[in-house]
Design a protein around this motif. Structure first.
Motif, short mmCIF file in Angstrom:
data_model
loop_
_atom_site.label_atom_id
_atom_site.label_comp_id
_atom_site.label_asym_id
_atom_site.label_seq_id
_atom_site.Cartn_x
_atom_site.Cartn_y
_atom_site.Cartn_z
N LEU A 1 0.81 -1.10 0.03
CA LEU A 1 -0.07 0.14 0.07
C LEU A 1 0.87 1.12 0.00
O LEU A 1 0.59 2.22 -0.64
CB LEU A 1 -0.80 -0.12 1.25
CG LEU A 1 -2.21 -0.85 1.19
CD1 LEU A 1 -2.80 -1.18 2.41
CD2 LEU A 1 -3.11 -0.50 -0.02
N GLU A 2 2.03 1.30 0.72
CA GLU A 2 3.17 2.39 0.96
C GLU A 2 3.39 2.59 -0.40
O GLU A 2 3.77 3.81 -0.90
CB GLU A 2 4.09 2.00 1.79
CG GLU A 2 3.48 2.44 3.12
CD GLU A 2 4.81 1.97 4.05
OE1 GLU A 2 5.80 2.12 3.66
OE2 GLU A 2 4.40 1.78 5.21
N ILE B 1 0.40 7.77 -4.64
CA ILE B 1 -0.67 8.48 -4.53
C ILE B 1 0.04 9.86 -3.94
O ILE B 1 0.67 9.93 -2.98
CB ILE B 1 -1.74 8.10 -3.54
CG1 ILE B 1 -2.29 6.72 -4.02
CG2 ILE B 1 -3.02 9.30 -3.20
CD1 ILE B 1 -3.12 6.12 -3.04
N PRO B 2 -0.25 11.05 -4.64
CA PRO B 2 0.36 12.22 -4.30
C PRO B 2 -0.14 12.65 -2.97
O PRO B 2 -1.21 12.62 -2.66
CB PRO B 2 0.00 13.37 -5.29
CG PRO B 2 -0.96 12.76 -5.97
CD PRO B 2 -1.15 11.31 -5.93
N ASN B 3 0.86 13.18 -2.07
CA ASN B 3 0.35 13.89 -0.77
C ASN B 3 0.07 15.36 -0.80
O ASN B 3 0.35 16.10 -1.83
CB ASN B 3 1.44 13.71 0.18
CG ASN B 3 1.63 12.46 0.78
OD1 ASN B 3 0.71 11.59 0.89
ND2 ASN B 3 2.91 11.76 0.61
N ARG B 4 -0.66 16.02 0.19
CA ARG B 4 -0.80 17.30 0.16
C ARG B 4 0.28 17.89 0.04
O ARG B 4 1.22 17.60 0.79
CB ARG B 4 -1.63 17.61 1.39
CG ARG B 4 -3.15 17.04 1.37
CD ARG B 4 -3.64 17.19 2.66
NE ARG B 4 -3.14 16.21 3.69
CZ ARG B 4 -3.35 16.37 4.99
NH1 ARG B 4 -4.21 17.11 5.47
NH2 ARG B 4 -2.97 15.49 5.87
N ASN C 1 1.52 20.44 1.58
CA ASN C 1 2.04 20.86 3.25
C ASN C 1 1.92 19.77 3.91
O ASN C 1 2.55 20.07 5.29
CB ASN C 1 0.98 21.92 3.72
CG ASN C 1 -0.12 21.54 3.88
OD1 ASN C 1 -0.66 20.43 3.11
ND2 ASN C 1 -1.21 22.16 4.67
N ALA C 2 1.82 18.38 3.72
CA ALA C 2 1.85 17.40 4.68
C ALA C 2 3.25 16.98 5.09
O ALA C 2 4.25 16.85 4.19
CB ALA C 2 1.23 16.07 4.30
N HIS C 3 3.46 16.79 6.41
CA HIS C 3 4.76 16.41 6.77
C HIS C 3 4.90 14.87 6.97
O HIS C 3 5.03 14.13 7.94
CB HIS C 3 5.21 16.89 7.99
CG HIS C 3 4.94 18.16 8.42
ND1 HIS C 3 5.81 19.00 7.85
CD2 HIS C 3 4.26 19.12 9.18
CE1 HIS C 3 5.61 20.31 8.20
NE2 HIS C 3 4.54 20.41 9.14
N VAL C 4 5.08 14.26 5.38
CA VAL C 4 5.18 12.83 5.48
C VAL C 4 6.42 12.34 5.31
O VAL C 4 7.15 12.81 4.36
CB VAL C 4 4.10 12.40 4.25
CG1 VAL C 4 4.37 10.75 3.98
CG2 VAL C 4 2.81 12.95 4.40
N PRO D 1 10.36 21.45 13.61
CA PRO D 1 8.64 21.34 13.75
C PRO D 1 8.30 22.90 14.09
O PRO D 1 8.85 23.70 14.65
CB PRO D 1 8.43 20.41 15.11
CG PRO D 1 9.99 20.46 15.78
CD PRO D 1 10.89 20.73 14.86
N SER D 2 7.11 22.68 13.54
CA SER D 2 6.47 24.28 13.48
C SER D 2 6.04 24.70 14.91
O SER D 2 5.77 25.79 15.14
CB SER D 2 5.18 24.23 12.76
OG SER D 2 4.23 23.30 13.23
N PHE D 3 5.84 23.85 15.81
CA PHE D 3 5.37 24.02 17.33
C PHE D 3 6.40 24.41 18.09
O PHE D 3 6.18 24.89 19.49
CB PHE D 3 4.65 23.08 17.71
CG PHE D 3 5.12 21.90 17.47
CD1 PHE D 3 5.75 21.12 18.67
CD2 PHE D 3 4.99 21.04 16.56
CE1 PHE D 3 6.51 19.92 18.64
CE2 PHE D 3 5.54 19.47 16.37
CZ PHE D 3 6.33 19.24 17.48
#
Lengths: 351, 473
Positions: free
Chosen positions: A169-170, A174-177, A179-182, A229-231
């Motif tokens: 499955l990995e 399938i393209p990711n968003r 901005n997604a931190h994949v 990380p953003s936080f």
């Protein structure tokens, strides 16, 4: 009343046909039966460590590039292979050295991005998971491992890294968003492994082609430092990383001193790498601030492949590891340096 | 030993073959006792001694209680049984939790107390087998069960390996009568058991572990704020994961027991098609909710003393139910949330009464979605390691972090969405029936294809041996 016997027989037959078809298809893709590098296999090998053992710890470069036969010939003792792909040596070093009975010899591979990986990072988690498994493995898990080995020896489709449902499955494109931190994907299957955990690069990867390209280009995203990380404010994150980096020097020195006090020996090794990956590593983890400092602060001998022409004379086909054939030759050439680094008696054998 | 392991496959084949080849019923029961202790001891052999100790104590206390004529005397022996069982559970499961809270209370009073951390291993499944065993003395006290004369039978009732470590919570009163006479071999029952085991493993290995566990773990382990999509996706992944994990185990247990000729009651009945919270608890972990209803809710008054008292009783029961799941305040909050849902529902029914308009399908669906939504909110506290993560997750779910991070890949979001829709479709279409009835209606070719598909998917995942979530309870 359902015809249960007929249904069950049909299910078993269809399952047998489907499994056979899947096995044939996997072999046609170039897969061959090999063992999976699981925590249970690592535990089995870890259990072989005796007080005076010669042990290899670290990352996949130590796993692929060390030929156990050549090391045994050259150092007089068969090494125990505890290096693990994508992991830092530190938890394994700590586990070995905190065992008061251990006073053997350790060959420790250093890939700076992995060796200095902070607590909680994937390289630390992988190593800690294996160490934990070695200490908590139940009889049932051990028995399942022993049974699984026999299946893995026969079936190519048992390759867990690539051919399980989750791994398949990995691989779906399938393209990711945006901005997604994949996290980047791990490279596909490119090695075989035996019960002593001797890994050999498969020929398909050693030769130029699709598989080699896929593996090669998998390293750059994996070895590129992720954005903070953003936080967490960047300066705070920078300080956290700096502190973790400094702590790793101090903790390693403490472990090395402890081992030496018991008569044990350790040598750090920097295995070859090539191409864009080498350029990236040189840029993001310069030698002077990592390798050189580690040797100096721990007062430990080290062998960097770049320091010796006969060791630098290798090209990693997929930039990070040596081919199976080259790994034997490289180990042959490494042995005299190891003997010199370890000094009299080479491998620690008595208190 | 895990159901999803090669060791269990070999173990089960050996036990089932030996069991059905023996003629003597006592010998078969002895075999099951030995097999159950091997099954349990394969984790940590010393804990098998603890299991036997608890069982033997309740056996003898039950025997003494059975001889007492006076209710006061019976009560004394019951109190001893409950106290010893719960002390054992409390020591292993709640020892550190109690110490930490005691330390916190003292610190509020300005007293600095630093207790040593108790390095305790939690015996696997202790919450389950304690309840198996406790049901025996409770039922003898209530006069609904006569003490058994056979220690071996009682040991088997408590330790029967299919249900030993993660339920269903099988009451001695339901199991002991099945030990009176040997079950007759029935081909249909055996194959039905195998089919249920396949279904249970499919739910656990394929749906819970492969498709849902990863995204749920990723989201709940993240240290920062997440956007609403990822927060909801993580919670819905966990809602599916815990159902398929636990229901999968229960179905496997029921299937394994059937292969040996025993009947265990259903533990789940399509809970995500529940309309309201009392309906949810009639469908989710039925063996625990009925245990708490019969041995706690009804004895403390149930709904016999008015609406206000019933609401308080519901809160007490769900507080205990939350704590039963784990030694952390997050579990308590999970339980109290469900308690307040139940109390509110009770109050609404008292005020509004039975409304016929709720019987229309669109209204039912809406109420069902509302129930699922509220259950998901409660799951946040069940899954989150602490309140910081829980509050951050809830904030994300309700739009508190519009500029938070996006963490999950498109594939993972699709997986969660597809599995959740599939789960809803199955639960809603079967909400008023049983798996058995659905399978009996199915054409043979569909059943054969479905069974093959599930078995093939299990093989394709290579049966990764993650522990079942409920083992830790």
């Amino acid at each position: 009343m359902r015809p249960w016997r007929g249904i069950t027989v049909s299910v078993v037959m269809m399952l047998a046909v489907a499994t056979a078809a899947w096995e044939i298809y996997c072999r046609s893709l170039g897969y061959a039966p090999t063992l999976n590098d699981t925590g249970d296999l690592w535990t089995e090998v870890r259990r072989r460590v005796e007080p005076e053992s010669l042990v290899i710890v670290g990352d996949s470069r130590a796993l692929f590039d060390s030929d156990l036969d050549e090391l045994e010939k050259g150092l007089g003792k068969r090494p125990i292979q505890l290096a693990q792909p994508g992991s830092t040596a530190f938890p394994v070093l700590a586990d070995l050295i905190n065992d008061q009975s251990f006073h053997g010899t350790i060959l420790c591979s250093v890939v700076p991005r992995l060796f200095f990986a902070p607590p909680g990072s994937p390289p630390m988690n992988r190593a800690e998971k294996s160490v934990r498994r070695a200490h908590t493995q139940t009889y049932a898990q051990r028995a399942s491992h022993d049974l699984g080995i026999y299946l893995e020896k026969w079936f190519a489709c048992m390759k867990q890294d690539d051919l399980t449902l989750g791994a398949l499955l990995e691989q779906l494109p399938i393209p990711n968003r945006p901005n997604a931190h994949v996290p980047p994907k791990l490279p596909p299957y490119f090695a075989s492994l035996n019960r002593g955990r001797r890994a050999r690069m498969v020929e398909q990867c050693a030769q130029p082609g699709k598989l080699q390209d896929r593996v090669k280009h998998g390293w750059i995203p994996l070895f590129t430092p992720p954005p903070p990380p953003s936080f967490i404010p960047p300066e705070k994150f920078g300080k956290m990383m700096h502190d973790a980096f400094e702590a790793r020097f101090a903790d390693t020195k403490a472990l090395v001193d402890k081992l030496r006090a018991r008569g044990g020996k350790i040598v750090f090794v920097r295995f070859p790498l090539s191409g864009d990956l080498k350029a990236l590593e040189d840029r993001t983890t310069p030698r002077t601030t990592t390798w050189d400092r580690l040797l100096k602060e721990t007062a430990t001998p080290g062998i960097h492949f770049e320091d010796f022409p006969e060791l630098a004379d290798f090209t990693c086909p997929e930039w990070s590891h040596l081919s199976a054939g080259d790994s034997v030759e490289f180990t042959k050439r490494l042995v005299p340096h190891l003997r010199a680094a370890l000094g009299a008696g080479s491998v620690a054998s008595s208190r | 030993m895990l159901f999803n392991s090669l060791t269990f496959v070999v173990f089960f084949i050996v036990v089932v073959s030996a069991y059905w080849s023996m003629r003597s019923w006592p010998a078969r029961k002895n075999l099951l006792v030995v097999a159950s202790y091997i099954f349990y001891g394969a984790w940590n052999p010393p804990f098998a001694a603890l299991l036997f100790g608890t069982t033997a104590m309740d056996f003898y206390l039950g025997r003494i209680m059975g001889k007492q004529e006076r209710p006061e005397a019976r009560k004394v022996w019951l109190v001893i049984s409950v106290a010893v069982n719960l002390s054992m559970l409390g020591f292993f499961k709640y020892g550190n939790f109690l110490l930490e809270n005691f330390q916190w209370v003292l610190s509020r009073g300005g007293i600095a107390y630093h207790p040593p951390h108790l390095d305790l291993f939690l015996p696997i499944g202790i919450s389950f087998y304690t309840f198996h065993s406790l049901s025996y003395t409770l039922d003898i006290y209530r006069g609904v069960l006569k003490p058994t004369r056979s220690l071996r039978d009682f040991v088997l009732a408590v330790s029967f390996f299919p249900q030993l470590v993660a339920g269903p919570i099988v009451r001695a009163g339901d199991f002991l009568p099945q030990l009176a006479a040997p079950p007759k071999p029935q081909q249909g029952r055996f194959f039905w058991g195998l089919l249920l085991m396949t279904l249970g493993l499919f739910e656990k290995i394929v749906l819970a572990d492969t498709l849902l566990a990863g995204p749920a773990d990723t989201v709940f382990a993240y240290g920062g704020p997440l956007v609403a999509l990822d927060s909801w996706a993580g919670v819905m992944a966990f809602a599916g994961q815990i159902f398929f994990d636990f229901a999968g185990y229960s179905i496997c247990a029921i299937g394994a027991a059937l292969c040996l000729g025993f009947h265990l009651k259903n533990n789940f009945r399509f809970p995500y098609a529940a309309i309201g919270f009392s309906d949810f608890w009639r469908r989710w972990h039925i063996s625990l909710s009925t245990f708490l209803r019969d041995y706690l809710y009804i004895p403390i008054g149930g709904n016999r003393a008015g609406a206000a008292r019933a609401m308080i009783n519901l809160m007490i029961v769900m507080f205990i139910g939350g704590l039963w799941h784990g030694a952390a305040w997050t579990f308590v909050v999970w339980g109290l949330l469900h308690g307040s849902y139940l109390a509110l529902e009770h109050l609404t029914k008292v005020i509004v009464g039975e409304a016929t308009w709720t019987e229309h399908l669109p209204v039912k669906l809406l109420l069902g979605l509302g129930t699922y939504f509220a259950v998901c909110v409660a799951w946040v506290f069940f899954r989150a390691p602490d309140f910081t993560v829980a509050t951050r997750m809830l904030s994300g779910m309700f739009g508190g972090h519009p500029h938070g991070d996006a963490l999950l890949g498109t594939r993972e979001i699709l997986q969660i969405g597809i599995v959740t829709v599939f789960m809803f479709a199955v639960h809603w279409s079967l909400r008023d029936t049983t798996i058995e009835a659905a399978v009996n209606r199915m054409p043979v070719w569909v059943l054969t294809g479905l069974w093959t598909f599930m078995a093939a998917a299990i093989l394709l995942t290579q049966g990764n041996s993650n522990a079942f979530i409920y083992f830790q309870f």
